[in-house]
Design an enzyme around this catalytic site. Structure first.
Site, short mmCIF file in Angstrom:
data_model
loop_
_atom_site.label_atom_id
_atom_site.label_comp_id
_atom_site.label_asym_id
_atom_site.label_seq_id
_atom_site.Cartn_x
_atom_site.Cartn_y
_atom_site.Cartn_z
CG HIS A 177 13.92 5.35 15.98
ND1 HIS A 177 13.53 5.86 14.76
CD2 HIS A 177 13.33 6.35 16.94
CE1 HIS A 177 12.98 7.07 14.96
NE2 HIS A 177 13.07 7.38 16.31
CB SER A 178 16.70 7.94 16.99
OG SER A 178 17.14 9.01 17.38
CE1 TYR A 179 23.21 8.60 21.60
CE2 TYR A 179 23.07 6.55 22.69
CZ TYR A 179 23.87 7.83 22.70
OH TYR A 179 24.91 8.06 23.44
#
Length: 333
Positions: A203-205
């Protein structure tokens, strides 16, 4: 004089008779315990129960998770029923355990925690000077202002508890950044795990950290990871200097569910030539993983099935090749 001996004899006889039933009950109890110890209760429960053979996947159980994350029957829409068969508690328990086994061991990483915050020891309060009374008036006024400020700070701590104590950060060894954390977990845990197929949700980073991991452990990741599901990832294959082979692997084995107003799984125009982008069915970044939950596991199941078919095909080709080579060798002889 004759009555006393008779009474004594009758009294002894009554005591003896009273003891006999007690001894018999004790012997019966001992015999019953011995009998029960020889009975295998598990075997007794197995007598009339069906075979303990259950489906291997959630789909074969005819269950799935709905959009609210609730386990529901695919046909009736009802919640899971533990007592599927009356008076068969052992069978129901085994069925429940089989349902709980989707064939996944889960490892949750926390790459954002790269240091520990500890309370900094309070500075010692200086003792008042014995010469305070001899200080000039201007100096005493400055001191009064400082004490007033201390009082204001004291009350401010109660209005704002976060300022109650000062903290200092202690870095965690070999986890100075999310990328370093993922590399550490891969080298010490994932690479040593017994799992044959590894699936990753980033997720995300986390997507950026995964690409960085591939840049440093490309061969290992390709060998162990079956599929990758990114959710609103912020990775950038150009800025991270991902090789062409990494880009091609991501294109085949990765999907990125991004925040979008479009319905779930709607294709979204890719920004870079790395992996296909699909709508997570929400515009809220923090909800992309939850909203695409079912789609992610369907993607994993399909990737696993494709991998198994490819492996079986490879084994068949190898066997035929070996047989042909052996036949040709015998023919030449």
């Amino acid at each position: 004089m004759l009555t006393r001996p008779c009474t004594f004899i009758l009294f002894i006889l009554w005591i003896t008779m009273a003891q006999i039933p007690g001894q018999e009950d004790k012997e019966k109890t001992t015999a019953l315990k011995d009998l029960l110890s020889r009975i295998d209760l598990d075997e007794l429960m197995k007598k009339d129960e069906p075979p303990l053979t259950f489906p291997k996947t959630l789909e074969e159980f005819e269950y799935t998770f709905n959009e609210q994350g609730q386990l529901r029957h695919t046909t009736t829409g009802e919640a899971f029923v533990f007592n599927a068969r009356e008076d068969l508690h052992r069978w129901n328990q085994k069925r429940y355990e089989a349902l709980g086994e989707e064939g996944y061991g889960v490892m949750v990483l926390n790459p954002n925690e790269n240091h520990l915050e500890v309370e900094r020891p309070a500075k010692p309060t200086p003792l008042p000077s014995s010469e305070a009374s001899d200080e000039p008036a201007e100096k005493r006024e400055c001191k009064h202002d400082r004490e007033s400020k201390k009082k204001r700070d004291f009350y401010e701590k109660y209005r704002n508890p976060q300022k109650e104590s000062e903290t200092e950060q202690i870095p965690i060894r070999e986890n100075g950044s999310p990328e370093e954390h993922l590399l550490y977990v891969w080298d010490h845990f994932v690479s040593n795990a017994a799992a044959r197929n590894v699936f990753i949700v980033a997720h995300s980073y986390g997507g950026l950290s995964l690409v960085e991991l591939m840049c440093q452990r490309e061969a290992q990741v390709k060998d162990r990871v079956c599929a990758v599901a990114m959710t609103d990832s912020v990775h950038n294959i150009w800025h991270q200097d991902a090789s062409k082979s990494i880009q091609e692997w991501l294109q085949q084995h990765c999907r990125n569910w991004v925040s979008s107003p479009e319905p779930l799984d709607t294709p979204v125009e890719p920004m870079l030539p790395d992996c296909p982008r699909l709508s997570a069915g929400t515009e809220r970044h923090e909800l992309t993983s939850w909203r695409s939950f079912n789609s992610i596991f369907q993607f994993f199941s399909k990737a696993l099935q494709t991998g198994d078919e490819y492996e079986e095909s490879s084994n068949t080709v190898t066997t035929r090749s070996s047989h042909r080579t052996k036949h040709e060798h015998n023919h030449d002889d």
